[in-house]
Write an enzyme that holds these catalytic residues in place. Structure first.
Site, PDB file in Angstrom:
ATOM      1  N   ASP A  39       0.860  -1.170   0.000  1.00 40.89           N
ATOM      2  CA  ASP A  39       0.000   0.000   0.000  1.00 40.89           C
ATOM      3  C   ASP A  39       0.905   1.230   0.000  1.00 40.89           C
ATOM      4  OD1 ASP A  39      -2.372   1.615   0.351  1.00 40.89           O
ATOM      5  OD2 ASP A  39      -1.812   1.801   2.462  1.00 40.89           O
ATOM      6  N   ASP A  41      -0.143   5.048   0.957  1.00 41.12           N
ATOM      7  CA  ASP A  41      -0.350   6.012   2.033  1.00 41.12           C
ATOM      8  C   ASP A  41      -0.259   5.334   3.394  1.00 41.12           C
ATOM      9  OD1 ASP A  41      -0.836   7.839   0.019  1.00 41.12           O
ATOM     10  OD2 ASP A  41      -2.996   7.571   0.081  1.00 41.12           O
TER      11      ASP A  41
END
Length: 264
Positions: A39, A41
């Protein structure tokens, strides 16, 4: 690459089964897997803080204008927004307050009182902060990226954000990833938002790897649920504030507070 010999810490109802406390003896060797999907963020870059600030600013103003109760809190971010596509997050949060508005169209102006218009309103705040302040990747995360690339392990970014390319460029790490599955691709290909497994499974397909022999790294509850539903061999939960116990319950098989633990 074979992962059969690795000892994986398996999550259960007991948080202690998943949390490692940085103990390298309990951490799997991520270089032994076919790929690692990150991922963005909150995992590679601290953009989650910028997103939190932008969502809070926008929703506090909106709730005041529409007299919506209870007031917006940071817990709303973790419960309804974190890890999801922007418009899905808006709809989810408004629904939690029994507020329904038309979905609208992604081309809606930020002034439109639609799901898309509200999402676009938030994005103006986020883009302004990113341009003015820039972003730097987490040092521990980049040490792990360096280790994986040195070992020849394919890596990818799996983000719900439509700003992923801009964030990667701002952090100076776009060229480190051959595959970037982001909100733009997800919308184009009609992939469901996290916690559905679609984006992680599609990113694995783009890399040419089997999720059952690969690793997913997430800091959001919806993202952990997405990777777990996608059948990834290891789901690493990075606790940046949502809570290690909640990450384990969501499906994380390993919980750490910094990815440097896999290098140290």
């Amino acid at each position: 690459m074979s992962c059969a010999s690795l000892r994986i810490v398996t999550a259960s109802a007991d948080y202690a089964d998943a949390v490692t406390d940085g103990n390298p003896d309990r951490l799997p060797d991520l270089t032994a897997y076919d790929a690692v999907l990150f991922d963005l963020d909150g995992v590679l870059t601290p953009t989650a803080e910028v997103h939190m600030h932008a969502w809070r600013t926008m929703f506090e103003e909106l709730f005041a204008q529409w007299d919506i109760q209870p007031p917006y809190t940071d817990r709303d971010y973790f419960e309804y927004l974190d890890g999801k596509k922007r418009y899905d997050g808006v709809a989810s949060l408004l629904r939690s307050r029994d507020v329904e508005v038309p979905w609208g169209d992604p081309a809606d102006p930020p002034t439109a009182d639609t799901v898309c218009g509200i999402g676009n309103r938030k994005n103006l705040v986020f883009a302004a902060v990113l341009r003015s302040e820039g972003i730097a990747a987490y040092p521990g995360s980049m040490r792990l990226v360096d280790k994986l690339q040195a070992a020849g392990v394919p890596i990818a970014v799996v983000s719900s954000s439509k700003n992923a390319q801009e964030v990667l460029e701002a952090a100076g790490i776009r060229d480190r990833f051959d595959v970037v599955m982001d909100g733009v691709v997800a919308e184009r290909d009609h992939l469901r938002s996290k916690p559905a497994p679609d984006v992680f499974v599609e990113a694995a397909r783009m890399l040419g790897v089997d999720p059952a022999r690969s690793v997913a790294v997430e800091d959001a509850l919806s993202g952990v649920q997405s990777a777990a539903a996608g059948g990834f061999a290891v789901v690493v939960g990075v606790d940046r504030g949502v809570g290690g116990e909640d990450l384990a319950r969501a499906g994380a098989t390993v919980v750490v507070d910094d990815l440097a633990a896999f290098v140290d």
